[in-house]
Motif scaffolding. Structure first.
Motif, PDB file in Angstrom:
ATOM      1  N   PHE A  46      -3.321  -1.984 -10.195  1.00  0.00           N
ATOM      2  CA  PHE A  46      -2.034  -1.347 -10.369  1.00  0.00           C
ATOM      3  C   PHE A  46      -1.287  -1.853 -11.662  1.00  0.00           C
ATOM      4  CE2 PHE A  46      -0.119  -4.357  -6.982  1.00  0.00           C
ATOM      5  CZ  PHE A  46       0.929  -4.549  -7.867  1.00  0.00           C
ATOM      6  N   ARG A  48      -0.934  -0.036  -4.577  1.00  0.00           N
ATOM      7  CA  ARG A  48      -2.214  -0.011  -3.866  1.00  0.00           C
ATOM      8  C   ARG A  48      -2.303   1.265  -3.224  1.00  0.00           C
ATOM      9  NH1 ARG A  48      -0.526  -5.880  -3.660  1.00  0.00           N
ATOM     10  NH2 ARG A  48      -2.406  -7.144  -4.615  1.00  0.00           N
ATOM     11  N   GLU A  49      -3.713   1.208  -2.951  1.00  0.00           N
ATOM     12  CA  GLU A  49      -4.056   2.748  -2.124  1.00  0.00           C
ATOM     13  C   GLU A  49      -3.686   2.755  -0.896  1.00  0.00           C
ATOM     14  OE1 GLU A  49      -5.218   5.638  -3.409  1.00  0.00           O
ATOM     15  OE2 GLU A  49      -4.962   4.429  -5.712  1.00  0.00           O
ATOM     16  N   PRO A  50      -3.458   3.931  -0.164  1.00  0.00           N
ATOM     17  CA  PRO A  50      -3.229   3.795   1.289  1.00  0.00           C
ATOM     18  C   PRO A  50      -4.249   2.685   2.026  1.00  0.00           C
ATOM     19  CG  PRO A  50      -3.065   5.986   0.593  1.00  0.00           C
ATOM     20  CD  PRO A  50      -3.686   5.260  -0.627  1.00  0.00           C
ATOM     21  N   HIS A 109       0.647  -1.026   0.027  1.00  0.00           N
ATOM     22  CA  HIS A 109      -0.004   0.082  -0.031  1.00  0.00           C
ATOM     23  C   HIS A 109       1.046   1.152  -0.051  1.00  0.00           C
ATOM     24  CE1 HIS A 109      -3.727  -2.069   0.423  1.00  0.00           C
ATOM     25  NE2 HIS A 109      -3.280  -2.980   1.365  1.00  0.00           N
ATOM     26  N   LYS A 110       0.315   2.257  -0.480  1.00  0.00           N
ATOM     27  CA  LYS A 110       0.874   3.557  -0.724  1.00  0.00           C
ATOM     28  C   LYS A 110       1.664   4.029   0.618  1.00  0.00           C
ATOM     29  CE  LYS A 110       0.806   7.991  -2.984  1.00  0.00           C
ATOM     30  NZ  LYS A 110       0.109   9.048  -3.767  1.00  0.00           N
ATOM     31  N   SER A 135      -7.133  -5.745  -6.693  1.00  0.00           N
ATOM     32  CA  SER A 135      -6.141  -4.612  -6.544  1.00  0.00           C
ATOM     33  C   SER A 135      -4.676  -4.870  -7.419  1.00  0.00           C
ATOM     34  CB  SER A 135      -5.802  -4.352  -5.105  1.00  0.00           C
ATOM     35  OG  SER A 135      -5.274  -5.487  -4.646  1.00  0.00           O
TER      36      SER A 135
END
Length: 838
Positions: A823, A802-804, A774-775, A819
């Motif tokens: 990405f 991946r997003e936070p 994740h970010k 996910s």
């Protein structure tokens, strides 16, 4: 005597006042007595051990004067009290963490050391908290007084690089003649942080290593002493973890003497609020250690008990505890006011006559010493302190290396610097690779039946060896095996490491028909080789990682590895990582080459079995994101640790080899794979490992994109397993000419020089950092400012991943795959960042 025996039988299972006399150790007891508490079937002590302490208890009760050494206790207390008074007089407003209220601790320690020296001990390794540390350094270890006093000078400048540490955390190593036995003895007091009890497993690990290198399998030459506070001994879980290592084959130190300074208070907390057990020492009952509770205001009883404890440890080679029931005359430190929270207790303490005065009065009344002699001894020690204080004013520079607790003679030059600033190639000959591969594929013990599934694994290893390729497990085997030929001890420790969490290693073979019959092929490589130790640990991270750190302190010529069952499990050992591994060299000028193997990878296995939290290690790395380094080797020397995420077995092989071939030692953090252990593409050729090859900090694009760099539209930088996802997706989208993929194998220290070459090779391409984490996790926050430093903030480095998220990974397989798909699509969408600003 009958009432005394009844008393002893009643309270013995509580561990109260178990005492002994030295000549009983060699008696043969013909009967077995057991003292059992209600509600339990386990004897506290049984057999000859039980009779041993009982006889010693009676010996003391019958004739205490026949066993005490009053004058020695008296002299040691004079030194202890005078030292404390001197510090208070000179530096009344400084924290000193003095021993007032437990001055008897110094003669107690000296008695233990003297008795142990008499019984053959040559090396004592000690760990302790801050209270009394300066007094121990001065009067037990014999640190020069002027070097202690100059620590109080606020204008003292540090000569060594690093932060240093406060004076009551520092350690010391000293060889001297023991005056009581006239034998040479080495004393090492380990430096430690304020985190109470964290040093316990570190001391045990170093003790084990010193015993190992001396061939002292029974602990007759090297031993450890651990000092504790009452609140910490009862409250800190690492005490329990350390006790449970005490009798494990690869972790035992053959008995430790624990001395508890029982202040009957923890900072401001009363015992009734601090523990549920009757005594702070009850945790020691888990290993049936005898516990000696003794009044610290009775120096003769204390010295007798300590002599007993030393003889117990050196006779039975088991842990033993001495509980010095005392008080703390001042607050937690000298600036603290204890009357705020314990007013009645401290009214009584203020009325308490100091133990030295009480004991001196007793000796004067007995005619052992005169009042004049007593006053002359105090004046004499005060004069010694004054002379040292005068000399201390000449010290304008602090040399932290003078406080080093674990020196490595001959490894560095006389100034403590590396003998060279280069590293030879890490490859080895093909003959050596083939030999190790063949042994790794065999069972070198006759009539040894292995599991049929394991037979298939060994056949596959042999086939790889014939084809000149290695997978992850075989590359590790070859790195370890090559060191053994060179005389370098290799130790691999952790939960389930013998087989490997993912059933890939199999360094210990088990006979399927004979119970407990095992074989370690690595120890059958050559007739003359260093030993290989591979040991499953207890289910502990904090204690075991601390132990392995201590083991790695003893010698630079050993590869000591700790493997987490899953990478994120290291967070239960975070104290060892933060306080010792990350900052140990900066605080204490103490090099350490420990290797942490942390399985890592986003594979849909849930939040607890995915991320080794690389962001935490990177955030604690000391390299400057805004400063372009002059030379990469200087980066290695100046860093506090090395963080790598290898994508090939060959590079894993090389980074392990480099760890020993470097002319200095740094902790190595390796994010090891899970699915790549069996990935068909994650294999390396012997050509990448033979003589002349070396570790690749960066593996650049070497496909079609590299042949026409001006046509490349995007350069994707990544590290670890995600590379294989990216390569597969690039091929599926037929973008092998337009997209280059470059791997960072060494993340920290950051490879500025090699990445600059890559960036200059593709001047017109988008720059993308892609990670599977994740970010707000992973590497992006670390690499982004460093990439921008390389390009002088003229080009953006875009994020793909991946997003936070609050959790490290999802536990839903479908969510994981969605996910991943998202990405990967973004990574190869060449228009994804058009029109965006940075």
């Amino acid at each position: 005597m009958s009432h005394l025996k009844l008393f002893a039988a009643t309270v013995k299972w509580h561990g109260i006042k178990l005492l002994q006399k030295q000549d009983i150790a060699r008696r043969v007891f013909l009967h077995d007595r057991r003292y059992v508490s209600s509600g339990t079937s386990e004897p506290f002590l049984s057999g000859s051990n039980s009779n041993y302490v009982e006889e010693m208890y009676y010996a003391w009760l019958e004739n205490p004067k026949s066993v005490h050494k009053g004058f020695m206790a008296y002299m040691n207390q004079i030194w202890t009290k005078s030292f404390s008074y001197f510090l208070a007089r000179k530096w009344s407003s400084e924290k000193r963490f003095g021993l007032e209220g437990c001055e008897v601790m110094i003669p107690a320690l000296k008695t233990i050391i003297d008795k142990s020296s008499e019984m053959g001990i040559e090396y004592v390794i000690m760990g302790m908290p801050h209270r009394g540390r300066l007094n121990v350094l001065a009067n037990v270890i014999r640190k020069e007084l002027e070097q202690i006093f100059c620590q109080f000078d606020p204008k003292l400048e540090a000569a060594d690089e690093g932060s240093g540490d406060v004076k009551y955390h520092l350690g010391m190593y000293h060889e001297r003649i023991n005056r009581a036995t006239n034998k040479k003895i080495t004393l090492s007091l380990m430096a430690n942080p304020s985190h109470l009890e964290a040093v316990d497993p570190v001391v045990q690990g170093k003790t084990k290593a010193e015993q190992f290198y001396r061939g002292d399998t029974a602990g007759k030459k090297v031993m450890s002493i651990l000092l504790h506070g009452d609140a910490a001994f009862a409250g800190q879980g690492v005490v329990y973890e350390t006790f449970h290592l005490s009798d494990l084959p690869s972790y035992t130190t053959n008995g430790t003497i624990h001395v508890v300074v029982n202040n009957q208070i923890g900072f401001t907390t009363d015992p009734r609020m601090a523990r549920s057990s009757p005594y702070p020492t009850d945790v020691a009952r888990v290993v049936n250690a005898p516990i000696f509770h003794v009044n610290a205001d009775d120096p003769e009883a204390v010295m007798y008990v300590c002599s007993v404890a030393a003889e117990w440890r050196n006779t039975f080679n088991k842990d033993v505890v001495v509980d010095l029931v005392c008080y703390r005359r001042r607050g937690h430190n000298e600036m603290d006011e204890p009357m705020f929270t314990q007013p009645l207790m401290y009214k009584q303490i203020h009325k308490q006559v100091p133990v030295l005065k009480k004991y001196a009065d007793k000796l004067i009344a007995d005619g052992t010493v005169t009042l004049q002699e007593f006053e002359e001894e105090i004046a004499k020690y005060d004069r010694i302190c004054e002379e040292a204080y005068t000399r201390s004013k000449d010290n304008k520079i602090l040399h932290i290396k003078h406080w080093l607790d674990s020196p490595w003679p001959g490894f560095f030059n006389v100034d403590g610097e590396p003998k060279s600033m280069s590293c030879p190639p890490t490859g080895i000959s093909e003959d050596l690779l083939t030999h190790i591969g063949n042994v790794a594929s065999s069972v070198p013990v006759k009539d040894f039946k292995i599991h049929s599934g394991l037979s298939r694994i060994l056949r596959a290893r042999l086939e790889m060896t014939k084809n000149r390729v290695v997978d992850w497990a075989l590359a590790e085997y070859m790195a370890f095996g090559s060191f053994l030929k060179e005389g370098i001890h290799v130790r691999l420790s952790g939960q389930d490491v013998e087989r490997g969490t993912f059933s890939h290693r199999h360094h210990v073979l088990h006979d399927q028909e004979v119970d407990k019959r095992t074989c370690v092929p690595m120890n059958h490589l050559w007739e003359q080789q260093a030993p290989y130790t591979v040991c499953n640990s207890s289910l502990s991270e904090y204690g075991v990682l601390g132990f392995e750190l201590g083991f790695a302190m003893a010698s630079p010529n050993a590869l000591v590895c700790w493997e987490a069952q899953f990478g994120d499990f290291h967070n239960t050992a975070q104290c060892i990582i933060d306080q010792f591994i990350s900052s140990g060299q900066a605080k204490w000028v103490r090099h350490n080459g420990i290797v942490l193997l942390l399985p890592h990878g986003m594979e849909g296995m849930g939040p607890e079995h995915s991320s080794a939290r690389p962001e935490r290690f990177l955030q604690m790395s000391n390299d400057d994101s805004d400063a372009y380094p002059e030379a990469f080797f200087s980066q290695l020397y100046e860093c506090n640790w090395i963080v790598v995420n290898c994508s090939t077995p060959a590079n894993y092989f090389h980074v392990l080899r480099r760890q020993i071939l470097l002319p200095f030692r740094k902790p190595l953090i390796v994010l090891t794979p899970k699915s790549l252990l069996r990935h068909p593409e994650a294999k390396s050729s012997f050509d990448e490992m033979v003589s002349g090859t070396t570790f690749q900090r960066v593996i650049p694009e070497n496909g079609l994109a590299a042949h026409a760099p001006h046509e490349v539209k995007r350069v994707i930088f990544c590290t670890g397993k995600v590379y294989y996802d990216l390569v597969k997706e690039r091929k599926n989208q037929d973008l092998e000419k337009q997209v280059a993929i470059t791997r960072l194998e060494q993340i920290s220290p950051f490879p500025f020089d090699l990445l600059k070459e890559e960036l200059e090779k593709y001047p017109g391409a988008d720059l993308v950092w892609c990670q599977e984490e994740h970010k707000n996790s992973g590497y992006y926050d670390y690499v982004k400012p460093r990439f921008r430093t390389i390009v002088n903030h003229t080009r953006p480095i875009w994020y793909v991943g991946r997003e936070p998220a609050a959790a490290a990974a999802t536990g839903n397989k479908n969510t994981h795959l969605v996910s991943l798909r998202r990405f990967l699509d973004t990574a190869f969408n060449l228009e994804a960042f058009e029109g965006k600003t940075f």
